[in-house]
Design an enzyme around this catalytic site. Structure first.
Site, mmCIF file in Angstrom:
data_model
loop_
_atom_site.group_PDB
_atom_site.id
_atom_site.type_symbol
_atom_site.label_atom_id
_atom_site.label_comp_id
_atom_site.label_asym_id
_atom_site.label_seq_id
_atom_site.Cartn_x
_atom_site.Cartn_y
_atom_site.Cartn_z
ATOM 1 N N GLY A 11 0.835 -1.210 0.000
ATOM 2 C CA GLY A 11 0.000 0.000 0.000
ATOM 3 C C GLY A 11 0.864 1.251 0.000
ATOM 4 O O GLY A 11 1.998 1.241 -0.505
ATOM 5 N N ASN A 12 0.321 2.305 0.592
ATOM 6 C CA ASN A 12 1.012 3.607 0.527
ATOM 7 C C ASN A 12 2.389 3.584 1.165
ATOM 8 O O ASN A 12 3.369 4.012 0.548
ATOM 9 C CB ASN A 12 0.151 4.676 1.202
ATOM 10 C CG ASN A 12 -0.999 5.096 0.317
ATOM 11 O OD1 ASN A 12 -0.930 4.970 -0.906
ATOM 12 N ND2 ASN A 12 -2.059 5.586 0.925
ATOM 13 N N GLY A 14 4.176 0.863 2.205
ATOM 14 C CA GLY A 14 5.002 -0.217 1.667
ATOM 15 C C GLY A 14 5.589 0.135 0.305
ATOM 16 O O GLY A 14 6.799 -0.029 0.073
ATOM 17 N N ASP A 33 1.901 -8.409 -1.396
ATOM 18 C CA ASP A 33 0.573 -7.980 -0.938
ATOM 19 C C ASP A 33 -0.419 -9.099 -1.239
ATOM 20 O O ASP A 33 -0.160 -9.951 -2.096
ATOM 21 C CB ASP A 33 0.140 -6.678 -1.646
ATOM 22 C CG ASP A 33 -0.901 -5.904 -0.834
ATOM 23 O OD1 ASP A 33 -0.546 -4.868 -0.234
ATOM 24 O OD2 ASP A 33 -2.071 -6.349 -0.792
ATOM 25 N N VAL A 118 5.899 -1.755 11.035
ATOM 26 C CA VAL A 118 5.380 -0.401 10.818
ATOM 27 C C VAL A 118 3.888 -0.347 11.155
ATOM 28 O O VAL A 118 3.362 0.652 11.625
ATOM 29 C CB VAL A 118 5.615 0.034 9.343
ATOM 30 C CG1 VAL A 118 4.984 1.383 9.047
ATOM 31 C CG2 VAL A 118 7.108 0.083 9.025
ATOM 32 N N ASN A 120 0.224 -0.280 12.533
ATOM 33 C CA ASN A 120 -0.323 0.228 13.802
ATOM 34 C C ASN A 120 -1.320 -0.721 14.453
ATOM 35 O O ASN A 120 -1.961 -1.477 13.745
ATOM 36 C CB ASN A 120 -1.041 1.569 13.535
ATOM 37 C CG ASN A 120 -0.093 2.742 13.634
ATOM 38 O OD1 ASN A 120 0.823 2.730 14.436
ATOM 39 N ND2 ASN A 120 -0.342 3.767 12.837
ATOM 40 N N HIS A 175 4.306 4.879 20.162
ATOM 41 C CA HIS A 175 3.907 5.678 18.991
ATOM 42 C C HIS A 175 2.391 5.853 19.037
ATOM 43 O O HIS A 175 1.639 5.262 18.285
ATOM 44 C CB HIS A 175 4.338 4.946 17.713
ATOM 45 C CG HIS A 175 3.912 5.642 16.460
ATOM 46 N ND1 HIS A 175 4.322 6.908 16.137
ATOM 47 C CD2 HIS A 175 3.103 5.246 15.442
ATOM 48 C CE1 HIS A 175 3.784 7.249 14.974
ATOM 49 N NE2 HIS A 175 3.037 6.261 14.535
HETATM 50 O O1 TXD Z 1 4.686 5.363 12.271
HETATM 51 C C1 TXD Z 1 4.121 4.348 11.953
HETATM 52 N N1 TXD Z 1 4.455 3.186 12.501
HETATM 53 C C2 TXD Z 1 3.072 4.383 10.918
HETATM 54 C C3 TXD Z 1 2.179 3.270 10.801
HETATM 55 C C4 TXD Z 1 2.960 5.459 9.999
HETATM 56 C C5 TXD Z 1 2.080 5.401 8.955
HETATM 57 C C6 TXD Z 1 1.209 4.276 8.722
HETATM 58 N N2 TXD Z 1 1.161 3.362 9.818
HETATM 59 C C7 TXD Z 1 0.424 2.110 9.660
HETATM 60 O O2 TXD Z 1 1.018 1.327 8.623
HETATM 61 C C8 TXD Z 1 -1.007 2.270 9.229
HETATM 62 O O3 TXD Z 1 -1.829 2.623 10.319
HETATM 63 C C9 TXD Z 1 -1.289 0.875 8.714
HETATM 64 O O4 TXD Z 1 -1.550 0.004 9.804
HETATM 65 C C10 TXD Z 1 0.034 0.470 8.042
HETATM 66 C C11 TXD Z 1 0.028 0.612 6.531
HETATM 67 O O5 TXD Z 1 -0.335 1.906 6.174
HETATM 68 P P1 TXD Z 1 -0.607 2.293 4.630
HETATM 69 O O6 TXD Z 1 -0.890 3.750 4.595
HETATM 70 O O7 TXD Z 1 0.450 1.730 3.775
HETATM 71 O O8 TXD Z 1 -1.967 1.496 4.372
HETATM 72 P P2 TXD Z 1 -2.554 0.984 2.961
HETATM 73 O O9 TXD Z 1 -2.187 1.925 1.874
HETATM 74 O O10 TXD Z 1 -3.984 0.682 3.205
HETATM 75 O O11 TXD Z 1 -1.749 -0.366 2.690
HETATM 76 C C12 TXD Z 1 -1.892 -1.489 3.464
HETATM 77 C C13 TXD Z 1 -1.699 -2.672 2.554
HETATM 78 C C14 TXD Z 1 -2.796 -2.826 1.487
HETATM 79 O O12 TXD Z 1 -2.213 -2.809 0.196
HETATM 80 C C15 TXD Z 1 -3.431 -4.164 1.810
HETATM 81 O O13 TXD Z 1 -3.848 -4.877 0.643
HETATM 82 C C16 TXD Z 1 -2.285 -4.867 2.497
HETATM 83 O O14 TXD Z 1 -1.704 -3.878 3.324
HETATM 84 N N3 TXD Z 1 -2.699 -6.029 3.281
HETATM 85 C C17 TXD Z 1 -1.930 -7.120 3.369
HETATM 86 N N4 TXD Z 1 -0.732 -7.381 2.860
HETATM 87 C C18 TXD Z 1 -0.197 -8.593 3.132
HETATM 88 N N5 TXD Z 1 -0.820 -9.522 3.898
HETATM 89 C C19 TXD Z 1 -2.020 -9.284 4.434
HETATM 90 N N6 TXD Z 1 -2.633 -10.188 5.187
HETATM 91 C C20 TXD Z 1 -2.630 -8.032 4.176
HETATM 92 N N7 TXD Z 1 -3.803 -7.464 4.533
HETATM 93 C C21 TXD Z 1 -3.833 -6.243 3.974
#
Ligand code: TXD
Length: 308
Positions: A11-12, A14, A33, A118, A120, A175
Site C-alpha cells: 500500500g502507501n 510499503g 501484498d 510499521v 499500527n 507511537h
Molecule cells: O509510524 C508508523 N508506525 C506508521 C504506521 C505510519 C504510517 C502508517 N502506519 C500504519 O502502517 C497504518 O496505520 C497501517 O496500519 C500500516 C500501513 O499503512 P498504509 O498507509 O500503507 O496502508 P494501505 O495503503 O492501506 O496499505 C496497506 C496494505 C494494502 O495494500 C493491503 O492490501 C495490504 O496492506 N494487506 C496485506 N498485505 C499482506 N498480507 C495481508 N494479510 C494483508 N492485509 C492487507
C-alpha cells in the site's frame, strides 16, 4: 551478493518504502501484498524507473511468500490504515491477525532476517511479531519514534525559519497519543529549543506532534501519512544494511532499561547489521519518567486486549 529486503504490504507506506530502497540501490526488493496484481504492477513500474535512477536493484511484486525467502530485512506494513476519527488502537484486532500471519510466514521463509514493524498500533504489533517469530529481540523492532521526531523537527524548523537540516529532535515512548517528546533534547545546531522558544510555543509544537498523524488523516480522509513514515522506515533499513550504527528512536524490547520490563517501547537505539545493537539510556526527569510510564501503560492495555 546483493542484500534482499522484503516489504509486506504494497500500500502507501510499503510501496513508498520500496521506492526509496530501490532508488538508493542498496538492496533488491520483494513487494508482497494479498491483492492480486497490485504488487506486480507497482514493482514493474518501479523497475522501469531504475534506468532513470541509475539503480541496479531488482524489484519483484508477488502474492506468494515463497518469493520473500532468505530476506535480510523484512518490513511489515500490511494492515488497515486509519480513517478520520479513528485512533491507532482502533486498528488493533484486524491488524493483529494480519501481522501474526505475516510474522509466521517470515519466521518460516526468512529465519535469519531482521524485522521492522510499521503496522499500527505499532508498539503492540512489534511485540506480537517478536512473540510470533521467536526471533532474538535484537532482530525485531518497530518504526515510530523516527517519524514523530521528524515531525517535531519540521515544526521547529518552520517556527524558527531555519533549515530542517539543523534541527535534531527526540521523541520517546509509544507511537501513540501518549508519546514523550523531549524538548530539552530537541536542538537547533546543538542549542536546546528550551533556550530559544517560549514554553507556550514549545507546548503547541509538542501538541501538534502528538496529533501529527491525525492532522494528515483529516486532510486525506481515505488514508494516513506515508511519505515521512516510509522515509523513516528507509532510514532504519539503511542503517542496518550499511551497518551505519545510527542512533535512532525505535520501538525496542525493554528488559529492565528505563525501569521497564517485557515491553516494546520507543527509545534511542544503535542500529547496525545485528539489528538493535544497543539500547541507549537517557536520564529522564521525574516528569518525563511519569510520561514514559503512562505511555507504557497504554501499550500494556492494548497488549492485554490481545491476551499477550
Ligand atoms: O509510524 C508508523 N508506525 C506508521 C504506521 C505510519 C504510517 C502508517 N502506519 C500504519 O502502517 C497504518 O496505520 C497501517 O496500519 C500500516 C500501513 O499503512 P498504509 O498507509 O500503507 O496502508 P494501505 O495503503 O492501506 O496499505 C496497506 C496494505 C494494502 O495494500 C493491503 O492490501 C495490504 O496492506 N494487506 C496485506 N498485505 C499482506 N498480507 C495481508 N494479510 C494483508 N492485509 C492487507
Amino acid at each position: 551478493m546483493k542484500k534482499k529486503v522484503s516489504v509486506i504490504g504494497g500500500g502507501n507506506v510499503g510501496a513508498t518504502a520500496a521506492l526509496l530502497i530501490v532508488q538508493s540501490g542498496i538492496a533488491d526488493v520483494v513487494l508482497f501484498d494479498v491483492v492480486e496484481g497490485m504488487p506486480q504492477g507497482k514493482a514493474l513500474d518501479l523497475g522501469e524507473a531504475c534506468p532513470l535512477w541509475n539503480s541496479s536493484a531488482n524489484i519483484k511484486g508477488t502474492n506468494d511468500y515463497a518469493d520473500t525467502a532468505d530476506s535480510d530485512i523484512v518490513v511489515i506494513t500490511a494492515g488497515l490504515a486509519r480513517k478520520p476519527g479513528m485512533s491507532r488502537s482502533d486498528l488493533l484486532h484486524a491488524n493483529a491477525d494480519i501481522v501474526k500471519n505475516a510474522a509466521t510466514e517470515i519466521a518460516k521463509k526468512s529465519p535469519h532476517s531482521i524485522l521492522i514493524v510499521v503496522t499500527n498500533p505499532m508498539d503492540v504489533m512489534a511485540q506480537l511479531a517478536w512473540k510470533t517469530t521467536e526471533f532474538s529481540c535484537k532482530r525485531v523492532m518497530g518504526m515510530g519514534g523516527i517519524l514523530d521526531a521528524s515531525r517535531l523537527a519540521a515544526f521547529v524548523s518552520w517556527e524558527l525559519d531555519v533549515s530542517p537540516e539543523d534541527v535534531e529532535a527526540l521523541v520517546l515512548g509509544g507511537h501513540g497519543d501518549e508519546m514523550v517528546p523531549l524538548p530539552r533534547f530537541t536542538t537547533v545546531k546543538g542549542i536546546p529549543i528550551t533556550e530559544i522558544l517560549p514554553r507556550k510555543k514549545i507546548n503547541a509544537l509538542i501538541e501538534r506532534t502528538r496529533k501529527g498523524g491525525a492532522e494528515i488523516v483529516s486532510f486525506l480522509k481515505t488514508g494516513s501519512a506515508y511519505y515521512a513514515p516510509a522515509a523513516s522506515a528507509f532510514q532504519m533499513v539503511k542503517s542496518i544494511l550499511l551497518d551505519e550504527k545510527r542512533m535512532l528512536p525505535c520501538a525496542a524490547y525493554l528488559n529492565g532499561e528505563y525501569g521497564t520490563r517485557d515491553l516494546y517501547m520507543g527509545v534511542p537505539v544503535i542500529l547496525g547489521t545485528e539489528g538493535v545493537e544497543k539500547i541507549v539510556e537517557v536520564k529522564l526527569t521525574k516528569e518525563e519518567k511519569a510520561q514514559f510510564r503512562r505511555s507504557c501503560e497504554s501499550v500494556r492495555k492494548l497488549l492485554k486486549q490481545l491476551s499477550i
